[in-house]
Write a protein that holds these residues in place. Structure first.
Motif, PDB file in Angstrom:
ATOM      1  N   LYS A  66      30.246  -5.871-114.379  1.00 34.46           N
ATOM      2  CA  LYS A  66      30.078  -4.443-114.101  1.00 34.46           C
ATOM      3  C   LYS A  66      28.725  -3.965-114.650  1.00 34.46           C
ATOM      4  N   SER A  67      28.407  -4.428-115.867  1.00 38.11           N
ATOM      5  CA  SER A  67      27.154  -4.012-116.491  1.00 38.11           C
ATOM      6  C   SER A  67      25.949  -4.531-115.708  1.00 38.11           C
ATOM      7  N   LEU A  68      26.046  -5.778-115.232  1.00 39.86           N
ATOM      8  CA  LEU A  68      24.972  -6.349-114.423  1.00 39.86           C
ATOM      9  C   LEU A  68      24.789  -5.542-113.136  1.00 39.86           C
ATOM     10  N   GLU A  69      25.933  -5.191-112.513  1.00 41.02           N
ATOM     11  CA  GLU A  69      25.890  -4.420-111.270  1.00 41.02           C
ATOM     12  C   GLU A  69      25.215  -3.063-111.509  1.00 41.02           C
ATOM     13  N   VAL A  70      25.655  -2.389-112.589  1.00 35.21           N
ATOM     14  CA  VAL A  70      25.088  -1.077-112.912  1.00 35.21           C
ATOM     15  C   VAL A  70      23.583  -1.198-113.149  1.00 35.21           C
ATOM     16  N   THR A  71      23.178  -2.242-113.889  1.00 34.77           N
ATOM     17  CA  THR A  71      21.757  -2.438-114.201  1.00 34.77           C
ATOM     18  C   THR A  71      20.947  -2.668-112.926  1.00 34.77           C
ATOM     19  N   MET A  72      21.501  -3.472-112.023  1.00 39.85           N
ATOM     20  CA  MET A  72      20.787  -3.779-110.779  1.00 39.85           C
ATOM     21  C   MET A  72      20.671  -2.539-109.889  1.00 39.85           C
ATOM     22  N   ILE A  73      21.780  -1.814-109.719  1.00 38.21           N
ATOM     23  CA  ILE A  73      21.740  -0.603-108.891  1.00 38.21           C
ATOM     24  C   ILE A  73      20.745   0.396-109.471  1.00 38.21           C
ATOM     25  N   PHE A  74      20.818   0.579-110.780  1.00 42.40           N
ATOM     26  CA  PHE A  74      19.905   1.493-111.467  1.00 42.40           C
ATOM     27  C   PHE A  74      18.456   1.119-111.167  1.00 42.40           C
ATOM     28  N   ASN A  75      18.133  -0.179-111.281  1.00 50.93           N
ATOM     29  CA  ASN A  75      16.747  -0.608-111.103  1.00 50.93           C
ATOM     30  C   ASN A  75      16.288  -0.559-109.650  1.00 50.93           C
ATOM     31  N   VAL A  76      17.194  -0.906-108.745  1.00 51.61           N
ATOM     32  CA  VAL A  76      16.818  -0.880-107.327  1.00 51.61           C
ATOM     33  C   VAL A  76      16.465   0.547-106.902  1.00 51.61           C
ATOM     34  N   ILE A  77      17.106   1.535-107.545  1.00 46.51           N
ATOM     35  CA  ILE A  77      16.790   2.923-107.211  1.00 46.51           C
ATOM     36  C   ILE A  77      15.602   3.434-108.029  1.00 46.51           C
ATOM     37  N   VAL A  78      15.644   3.226-109.342  1.00 41.99           N
ATOM     38  CA  VAL A  78      14.709   3.942-110.213  1.00 41.99           C
ATOM     39  C   VAL A  78      13.284   3.404-110.098  1.00 41.99           C
ATOM     40  N   ASN A  79      13.099   2.101-109.882  1.00 40.73           N
ATOM     41  CA  ASN A  79      11.737   1.562-109.876  1.00 40.73           C
ATOM     42  C   ASN A  79      10.930   2.017-108.660  1.00 40.73           C
ATOM     43  N   PRO A  80      11.450   1.850-107.423  1.00 44.71           N
ATOM     44  CA  PRO A  80      10.695   2.396-106.286  1.00 44.71           C
ATOM     45  C   PRO A  80      10.549   3.915-106.369  1.00 44.71           C
ATOM     46  N   LEU A  81      11.610   4.594-106.832  1.00 41.69           N
ATOM     47  CA  LEU A  81      11.566   6.051-106.912  1.00 41.69           C
ATOM     48  C   LEU A  81      10.431   6.514-107.828  1.00 41.69           C
ATOM     49  N   GLN A  82      10.384   5.951-109.041  1.00 41.59           N
ATOM     50  CA  GLN A  82       9.338   6.354-109.984  1.00 41.59           C
ATOM     51  C   GLN A  82       7.954   5.986-109.463  1.00 41.59           C
ATOM     52  N   THR A  83       7.835   4.804-108.844  1.00 41.77           N
ATOM     53  CA  THR A  83       6.535   4.372-108.334  1.00 41.77           C
ATOM     54  C   THR A  83       6.040   5.322-107.241  1.00 41.77           C
ATOM     55  N   ILE A  84       6.926   5.647-106.303  1.00 40.17           N
ATOM     56  CA  ILE A  84       6.519   6.503-105.183  1.00 40.17           C
ATOM     57  C   ILE A  84       6.205   7.921-105.658  1.00 40.17           C
ATOM     58  N   LEU A  85       7.109   8.492-106.481  1.00 39.26           N
ATOM     59  CA  LEU A  85       6.864   9.848-106.977  1.00 39.26           C
ATOM     60  C   LEU A  85       5.582   9.895-107.800  1.00 39.26           C
ATOM     61  N   ALA A  86       5.344   8.851-108.604  1.00 43.37           N
ATOM     62  CA  ALA A  86       4.137   8.827-109.438  1.00 43.37           C
ATOM     63  C   ALA A  86       2.893   8.782-108.567  1.00 43.37           C
ATOM     64  N   PHE A  87       2.962   8.013-107.474  1.00 40.60           N
ATOM     65  CA  PHE A  87       1.812   7.920-106.584  1.00 40.60           C
ATOM     66  C   PHE A  87       1.499   9.289-105.974  1.00 40.60           C
ATOM     67  N   PHE A  88       2.539   9.987-105.528  1.00 45.73           N
ATOM     68  CA  PHE A  88       2.294  11.289-104.916  1.00 45.73           C
ATOM     69  C   PHE A  88       1.884  12.336-105.949  1.00 45.73           C
ATOM     70  N   LEU A  89       2.433  12.236-107.153  1.00 47.26           N
ATOM     71  CA  LEU A  89       1.989  13.153-108.203  1.00 47.26           C
ATOM     72  C   LEU A  89       0.500  12.937-108.488  1.00 47.26           C
ATOM     73  N   ALA A  90       0.087  11.669-108.539  1.00 45.50           N
ATOM     74  CA  ALA A  90      -1.328  11.362-108.796  1.00 45.50           C
ATOM     75  C   ALA A  90      -2.208  11.913-107.669  1.00 45.50           C
ATOM     76  N   LEU A  91      -1.792  11.719-106.409  1.00 49.22           N
ATOM     77  CA  LEU A  91      -2.551  12.277-105.282  1.00 49.22           C
ATOM     78  C   LEU A  91      -2.653  13.791-105.412  1.00 49.22           C
ATOM     79  N   PHE A  92      -1.525  14.394-105.824  1.00 43.43           N
ATOM     80  CA  PHE A  92      -1.427  15.842-105.909  1.00 43.43           C
ATOM     81  C   PHE A  92      -2.361  16.411-106.973  1.00 43.43           C
ATOM     82  N   ILE A  93      -2.469  15.732-108.112  1.00 48.17           N
ATOM     83  CA  ILE A  93      -3.315  16.283-109.183  1.00 48.17           C
ATOM     84  C   ILE A  93      -4.703  15.662-109.191  1.00 48.17           C
TER      85      ILE A  93
END
Lengths: 288, 306
Positions: A66-93
């Motif tokens: 269960k912990s492995l599953e939670v860790t994987m789901i968390f990472n599959v969402i959070v890593n692309p999300l942070q990367t994409i949002l960070a890229f657009f924030l950088a473009l924005f500022i």
């Protein structure tokens, strides 16, 4: 003279290399070795070589899965999300409009704050009974939410909390990359009639490949090994929905004194980290 | 490229009717005004997302325990001003040893900064300025440590600390942090950019390398010392998992551990204490970074271009 010349670089290097070997390399090797023993990583009491048993027990351990599953789901969402949002924030500022300097300073502030303080502050703001956010929701006529107390909302809430620091931090690297792109490259593209989107997709993105690889790898490494948010906010709950693997490994080792399982879990996490990082690097390697 | 071309993409082919031209310009002005209004709206919204939680935590730390939630539910904007101004929360955390934790962390941070700068500057200098066998392999070995987060080896590292008898000691907090690949990287980059003549001139009179390093090399590297110093200090100030394991005793307790001990049990009602300790733990790095954001930003950027 010649001999002391030959010795000089080694004298300069010795302290740093010794520290890296003892505190960075030795623990990796030793941790791997110890995961093949019972009573791993402790000096008291008998210990016994059990081969892969620590790992085999993990296979039959629903909490681990269960912990492995939670860790994987968390990472599959959070890593692309942070990367994409960070890229657009950088473009924005990255634009030169009046007062942008002040906004940049404010938007990059979370970088200086520790993940614990961010977790605590947002934990209070999102508190299910009293929190500021629930107060604001009610004020505009919306329903209160359980946030970290709800099986469904706890993980998305935690993703939001860690991104409050993560997005500005990674945006900083993108901002550095963007400012390294010569302005006339962009201008030439625009003069040739490229649209804003074409310029971004065909000129800016390829030039940002190295930074993109660095950011993606760094977010992965940081988010696979998160500990403070579940420790401070949820204790892995509710119903193990935020039980990230490093937190579970800590709990096994230091709360339940099962150091064998703990060592095996960290080694699994280490293997996953290395594999994912290698894949990301291979995927993003410049074409040349 | 023809330098007389206009910088922005403008209509080089003029439309035939004058009124259409002015209409086009007016339209484009309106679009750009609307887009800049939208930009500022976006920036302000993002700024609020950063500032509101920080401001709210700070304000709540100056409020009495009884009134902490008074304006939150039901919500009123008075939540962003202290209901009854008091320093009681600060008095209480300091009477419970929070001052000691601040002093401990400042001490550990300062010692780590000095040792790390000295040792990593030496290593960076060797990598930048000497030729020796195995140099490239060692450089890769240094950089590889950046790929394996120390959190993953925290348990074997803990056993190592306990083998040395260092549990609850300054050494456990400082020594493992001193071998810092990012700092070595920053110093190497800096020294590689300095003309060789400078070092040759310093060695003309046969001065030993040790003296050349201390008198010439180290003073030259002041910009990197500042930037890596900030990174190292913030690393220690914000460090939590490691100090929690190796030095939980009050005599060595670090600030993040102290905050977490107050904050971890949110079922308690000592909310004001969480707010006050979080405020201090956030304010110190903010005050450090704000005046030096230029340095800090450039150091992060430097470490990112690998």
């Amino acid at each position: 003279m010649a001999r002391s010349e030959r010795l000089a670089p080694w004298l300069f290097l010795a302290p740093a290399l010794l520290l890296l070997l003892v505190w960075r390399y030795f623990p990796i090797v030793w941790g791997l070795r110890e995961s093949f023993y019972t009573n791993a990583l402790s000096f008291s009491g008998g210990r016994e070589f059990v081969g892969l048993d620590n790992f085999r027990w993990l296979l039959d351990d629903p909490t681990f899965w269960k912990s492995l599953e939670v860790t994987m789901i968390f990472n599959v969402i959070v890593n692309p999300l942070q990367t994409i949002l960070a890229f657009f924030l950088a473009l924005f500022i990255n634009r030169s409009i009046r007062g942008i300097g002040a906004f940049r300073t404010i938007l990059l502030l979370p970088i200086a704050i520790s993940i614990n303080i961010s977790a605590l502050a947002w934990g209070l703001a999102l508190n299910a009974e009293y929190g500021l956010v629930n107060g604001m929701l009610e004020a505009v006529g919306l329903e209160r939410q359980l946030f970290l107390r709800s099986v469904d909302q706890a993980m998305p809430t935690m993703i939001g909390i860690v991104s409050w620091i993560g997005v500005p931090l990674w945006a900083l690297f993108f901002l550095a990359g963007l400012q390294n792109i010569p302005a006339d490259v962009i201008e030439a593209a625009r003069l040739d009639g490229a649209t804003r989107f074409q310029t971004l997709y065909q000129i800016v993105l390829p030039l940002m490949r190295r930074v993109l690889a660095f950011v993606l790898v760094s977010t992965t490494v940081a988010n696979l090994t998160l500990f403070a948010p579940p420790y401070l906010l949820t204790r892995g709950g509710p119903q193990e929905s935020t039980n990230l693997l490093l937190y579970e490994a800590w709990q096994r080792g230091f709360v339940y004194s099962d150091l064998g399982a703990s060592a095996a879990m960290t080694m699994v996490l280490l293997a996953i980290t290395v594999v994912v990082v290698v894949i990301e690097f291979a995927f993003l390697r410049p074409a040349d | 490229m023809n330098p007389s071309l206009p910088k922005r993409r403008t209509n080089l082919v003029l439309p035939p009717v004058a009124s259409q031209v002015t209409a086009g310009i007016r339209y484009r002005r309106a679009v750009s005004a609307a887009s800049s209004v939208l930009s500022y709206a976006g920036l302000i919204l993002l700024a609020l997302l950063v500032l509101v939680p920080l401001w709210w935590v700070m304000v709540s730390s100056f409020t009495t325990r009884e009134t902490v939630w008074a304006n939150v539910l039901p919500f009123s904007f008075r939540a962003f001003l202290p209901e009854e101004f008091t320093l009681a929360a600060y008095q209480e955390i300091f009477s419970r040893g929070f001052g000691r934790a601040i002093a401990n962390t400042l001490f550990v941070g300062a010692v780590t900064v000095v040792l790390t700068i000295l040792i990593c500057a030496m290593a960076g200098f060797a990598f930048a300025r000497f030729q020796f066998r195995g140099k490239n392999a060692l450089w890769v070995l240094v950089l590889l440590t950046l790929m394996v987060p120390s959190e993953l080896t925290v348990i074997p590292s803990y056993t190592l600390v306990s083998t040395f008898g260092w549990v609850n000691s300054w050494a456990a907090l400082v020594v493992p942090a001193v071998g810092n690949a990012t700092a070595i990287f920053l110093f190497r980059q800096f020294f590689a950019g300095i003309p060789q003549d400078l070092f040759d001139a310093a060695r003309v009179d046969g001065a030993p390398w040790g003296r050349v390093f201390l008198n010439i090399v180290l003073p030259l590297s002041r910009p990197v010392m500042v930037t890596s110093g900030i990174l190292i200090f913030l690393g220690q100030w914000n460090s939590f998992f490691w100090p929690m394991l190796v030095a939980p005793d009050a005599a060595y307790r670090q600030i993040q551990v102290a905050v977490a001990m107050i904050g971890v049990d949110q079922e308690l009602t000592s909310w004001d204490l969480i707010f006050a300790s979080s405020t201090i733990a956030a304010l110190v790095p903010l005050l450090l970074v704000l005046p030096m954001q230029r340095f800090y930003v450039s150091s992060i950027m430097g470490s990112g271009i690998k």
